[in-house]
Design an enzyme around this catalytic site. Sequence first.
Site, PDB file in Angstrom:
ATOM      1  N   HIS A   1       0.819  -1.227   0.000  1.00 19.52           N
ATOM      2  CA  HIS A   1       0.000   0.000   0.000  1.00 19.52           C
ATOM      3  C   HIS A   1       0.852   1.275   0.000  1.00 19.52           C
ATOM      4  O   HIS A   1       0.463   2.297   0.579  1.00 19.52           O
ATOM      5  CB  HIS A   1      -0.953   0.035   1.208  1.00 19.52           C
ATOM      6  CG  HIS A   1      -1.841  -1.157   1.310  1.00 19.52           C
ATOM      7  ND1 HIS A   1      -3.004  -1.294   0.591  1.00 19.52           N
ATOM      8  CD2 HIS A   1      -1.716  -2.286   2.050  1.00 19.52           C
ATOM      9  CE1 HIS A   1      -3.575  -2.452   0.885  1.00 19.52           C
ATOM     10  NE2 HIS A   1      -2.813  -3.083   1.763  1.00 19.52           N
TER      11      HIS A   1
ATOM     12  N   SER B   1      17.533  19.030 -17.060  1.00 23.07           N
ATOM     13  CA  SER B   1      16.498  20.017 -17.324  1.00 23.07           C
ATOM     14  C   SER B   1      17.034  21.073 -18.283  1.00 23.07           C
ATOM     15  O   SER B   1      18.226  21.355 -18.315  1.00 23.07           O
ATOM     16  CB  SER B   1      16.074  20.678 -16.012  1.00 23.07           C
ATOM     17  OG  SER B   1      15.341  21.861 -16.244  1.00 23.07           O
TER      18      SER B   1
ATOM     19  N   ASN C   1      17.027  13.727 -14.335  1.00 23.42           N
ATOM     20  CA  ASN C   1      15.700  13.131 -14.394  1.00 23.42           C
ATOM     21  C   ASN C   1      15.735  11.680 -14.876  1.00 23.42           C
ATOM     22  O   ASN C   1      16.501  11.342 -15.782  1.00 23.42           O
ATOM     23  CB  ASN C   1      14.811  13.942 -15.342  1.00 23.42           C
ATOM     24  CG  ASN C   1      14.697  15.389 -14.920  1.00 23.42           C
ATOM     25  OD1 ASN C   1      14.554  15.691 -13.746  1.00 23.42           O
ATOM     26  ND2 ASN C   1      14.776  16.292 -15.883  1.00 23.42           N
TER      27      ASN C   1
ATOM     28  N   GLN D   1      -5.375  -5.013 -42.975  1.00 22.26           N
ATOM     29  CA  GLN D   1      -4.147  -4.294 -43.321  1.00 22.26           C
ATOM     30  C   GLN D   1      -3.603  -3.529 -42.129  1.00 22.26           C
ATOM     31  O   GLN D   1      -2.393  -3.436 -41.929  1.00 22.26           O
ATOM     32  CB  GLN D   1      -4.434  -3.332 -44.482  1.00 22.26           C
ATOM     33  CG  GLN D   1      -3.251  -2.486 -44.923  1.00 22.26           C
ATOM     34  CD  GLN D   1      -2.342  -3.233 -45.871  1.00 22.26           C
ATOM     35  OE1 GLN D   1      -2.570  -4.394 -46.189  1.00 22.26           O
ATOM     36  NE2 GLN D   1      -1.291  -2.582 -46.306  1.00 22.26           N
TER      37      GLN D   1
END
Length: 494
Positions: A165, A287, A295, A332
């Site tokens: 959780h 960034s 990141n 297709q």
Amino acid sequence: MVKKPIWHSDAKGSAREAFVAFAAGRDVVPLVEADSLLVPYDLWTNQAHAIALRGIGVYSTGQLKKVLQALNRLEREWKTGSWTLDPQLEDVHINIESYVSERCGGEIGGRLHSGRSRNDQAATDMKLFAREVILRFVEEIEALGASLLSSAREYAAAVMPGYTHHRKATLTTWGHWLLSYAQGLLRDAGRLKDLYALVNTCPLGAAASYGTTWPLDRKLTAELLAFDGVQVNTLDAVSSRGEAEAEIAHAILMLLKRLSNLSQDLILFSTEEFGYLSLPADFTTGSSIMPQKRNPDFAEAIKGKFHSIHGYAQALLSIDACNLSGYNKDAQWTKYLFMDAAREGAGAAVLLADVVRGLVVHTDRMEAASRSGFLNAVDLADHLARSRGLPFRETYHILSDAVGMAKEGCFDFEDLNQLLRDKNVEPLKQDEFDRLNDPSSCVESREHIGAPNPKEVCNHIHALKREYNSIERWRIKVWDRIHEARHRCAKGNE
């Protein structure tokens, strides 16, 4: 001057370049035409069909030789980029047939389409393409599995919190966490392996859906194309186009679902708030405005790709539903959807293998986090139930009360023993309590199969390695069969 991203580091190498391309996606790279991807497979089906036509007298041995020479020359021109598809000829099938006619003359090239339709030809090409998609994804899974197993061995005893959780719950190890993904990936590989056997039957010879008056040896063409056998009913061979694509896309989806979960774990565990991991710099981006940022774009890209593939898989399941039997033009679009799903999923597992190898694991932060939050509560409850002969539910309530009394995020020896005395239960000795307060000791006490006990982790690593080796042997055997069949066709050997 070499152009680089504004956030680039001095890191170099193919892995770095592959990561940049993976994270950038389609931003600046055009897609390859769908039928360009089918050129090598259509060449192969033409070779096999030409050999079959020689067997029924449509071609003489000399004419077959000319056809195969033309097809082999076309393959060389295609690989060097001197030949490309002509959009005015509509598709790869007519492009290749036209090339053969130009090289060999209409008397020879005009016979190449005897006994077949673009319906069975396209279905066969897509199965050949799909088989290799399966094998490439299995190989990627092997690479990630090997990386996970290697790291799991190194960190078999590195204790950390286990979560439920999104909350700290109990104790585990980083090695055990890694093996959960290594084990799941084997199911992904097994799913793909099973699908290979399911789809590996040959549609060629079904013609437009209802067979042909030409007495083709369909078993021969199936063998020449490294299929396990013929897809016998000709209507099913054509009407089922898109079925293999849908099943394989679903298998890719299941793989990317697992990889997206792994990615999310890496994102959270590498945040400053967790601090369990440091991602390798080569696989993070910067960034455009904040120079301090690094990141986890690789992980977020994998999550985005999972959602895209989910859409492709759903479309493949429904695109030819409720159609009248026989070929319909709707089919297709199964080609495009499948190719998109395969393209989006490709490379994710290999990239994660490199990431896992480059992770810096902060075992001190993991252990520190394991010592707070009452993560040994269930271990204490289990110990009291066993050593004091109490029902587990009674010890559960005692530990629940002890949590409520604690002030420092961990159990207090005196408070817990007072609760035990109030219940007329023998108190814990100091060494008993100390052992149950040590995360490593708690983990080591879990000695059953598959537990995070370091010995059990190592046992599981050996077992998983055997399974991965078995998958690898299967993949290599299948690839060898494919390469042998292609060589046989190129030489014109029945």
